[in-house]
Design a protein around this motif. Structure first.
Motif, PDB file in Angstrom:
ATOM      1  N   ASP A 171       0.852  -1.188   0.000  1.00 37.35           N
ATOM      2  CA  ASP A 171       0.000   0.000   0.000  1.00 37.35           C
ATOM      3  C   ASP A 171       0.890   1.241   0.000  1.00 37.35           C
ATOM      4  OD1 ASP A 171       0.835   0.430   2.688  1.00 37.35           O
ATOM      5  OD2 ASP A 171      -0.830  -0.773   3.427  1.00 37.35           O
ATOM      6  N   LYS A 194      -4.299   0.351  -3.273  1.00 39.87           N
ATOM      7  CA  LYS A 194      -5.372  -0.550  -2.851  1.00 39.87           C
ATOM      8  C   LYS A 194      -6.617   0.241  -2.479  1.00 39.87           C
ATOM      9  CE  LYS A 194      -4.460  -0.757   2.128  1.00 39.87           C
ATOM     10  NZ  LYS A 194      -4.103  -1.605   3.281  1.00 39.87           N
ATOM     11  N   ARG A 196      -9.756  -0.334   0.271  1.00 41.00           N
ATOM     12  CA  ARG A 196     -10.258  -1.175   1.363  1.00 41.00           C
ATOM     13  C   ARG A 196     -11.779  -1.074   1.428  1.00 41.00           C
ATOM     14  NH1 ARG A 196      -8.592  -3.968   5.578  1.00 41.00           N
ATOM     15  NH2 ARG A 196      -6.390  -3.389   5.284  1.00 41.00           N
ATOM     16  N   THR A 228      -4.355  -7.648   2.545  1.00 41.94           N
ATOM     17  CA  THR A 228      -3.586  -6.662   1.781  1.00 41.94           C
ATOM     18  C   THR A 228      -2.462  -7.321   0.992  1.00 41.94           C
ATOM     19  OG1 THR A 228      -4.087  -4.874   3.338  1.00 41.94           O
ATOM     20  CG2 THR A 228      -2.132  -4.612   1.963  1.00 41.94           C
TER      21      THR A 228
END
Length: 315
Positions: A171, A194, A196, A228
């Motif tokens: 990330d 990324k 979430r 992740t």
């Protein structure tokens, strides 16, 4: 040389690590009763004299987080009331570290609350490994020795037969850490963006960096569900990476993490023993931080600098 006033007491969170630290330091684990009453209340009794001693209490705030945290607070209070000269809370994994800011209305800053509790209980200093955010040190009004697991992880990673290595952060927030590894390993650098969706669901959306026909090393400070790193690894694999390794300091692995690692493209997950890890037959390499913490304990006891513990041999 180690002084004769050193006492090491362990809670129940990571007894094996405490034993390994004592073996390195060269002292026996101080006899203490750390247990619970039938109703769940924690009970601590130190069975040796610690009056005027330099006491180190080893306890990670890993699951069950609240039990282990309360146990540590009671251990501190017991040592303080037993007239210990100095009390150092050795917290290999500092729980609640992700709650370090007020990012929503009407939410607590629990990492600060835990710092207040440790200080109020009677801790004189804290020794921790890879805090989720370095600024947590500022939450304390007592000295904090913040060790990095980097030398431990680097020693192992540097011996792997890695070809065309690219170090990547899963990330954007971990780019600084990944950059440190990339410079030491003389490799390329990149990161994964990324999105979430929930505490357990993460979507890797894009990659910055070229990974085609490269070995990739994903770097992160902690993982629980492996969402992740596995999402990042799948996207990296689709971009043509040869092999994918992941190095994580704190592996607080839950059942969902094991399922993802079992079905995911990560060739090896490299972790430390700040939290007890069950590999469950998966390609998980566990490295010990006992020597790192043991050396820090010896230096603190002797009032010496711990700065050199951040250095890697040859750099």
């Amino acid at each position: 040389m180690r002084a004769d006033n050193l006492k090491i007491i362990a809670g129940n969170s990571n007894r094996q690590l405490a034993d390994d630290i004592c073996q390195f330091v060269g002292v026996p684990l101080t006899d203490a009763t750390v247990t619970s009453f039938p109703d769940g209340e924690s009970f601590v009794r130190i069975n040796e004299n610690v009056r005027g001693q330099d006491v180190f209490l080893i306890q990670s705030s890993c699951p069950p987080v609240n039990n282990n945290l309360i146990e540590l607070l009671i251990m501190i209070d017991a040592a303080r009331r037993a007239s210990a000269a100095r009390i150092t809370a050795v917290i290999p994994f500092y729980g609640y570290a992700r709650q370090d800011r007020k990012d929503q209305p009407r939410v607590p800053i629990t990492a600060k609350l835990v710092a207040n509790l440790l200080t109020s209980a009677g801790a004189n200093r804290v020794l921790a490994v890879d805090l989720h955010a370095g600024q947590i040190q500022g939450f304390f009004d007592i000295p904090v020795d913040h060790l990095l697991a980097f030398p431990v992880l680097y020693e192992y990673i540097s011996k792997l037969d890695l070809k065309n290595l690219v170090v990547m952060s899963p990330d954007v927030g971990g780019v600084k850490m990944a950059d440190a590894y990339a410079r030491m390993l003389k490799s390329g650098l990149g990161f994964v963006a990324k999105k979430r969706h929930s505490a357990t669901q993460v979507e890797a959306t894009s990659i910055v960096g070229d990974v085609k026909d490269c070995d990739v090393l994903l770097i992160d400070d902690m993982t629980e569900t492996a969402g992740t790193i596995c999402a990042a690894a799948k996207l990296i694999k689709r971009q043509g990476a040869s092999r994918i390794f992941a190095a994580v300091t704190h592996a607080n692995l839950q059942d969902m993490a094991y399922e993802r690692l079992k079905d995911g493209p990560i060739d090896e997950l490299i972790v430390t023993d700040t939290i007890p890890v069950d590999t469950r037959g998966l390609p998980i390499k566990v490295l010990s931080v006992a020597k790192l913490l043991g050396e820090a304990i010896i230096r603190i006891n002797n009032n010496e600098s711990v700065t050199s513990l951040f250095r890697v041999k040859g750099f």
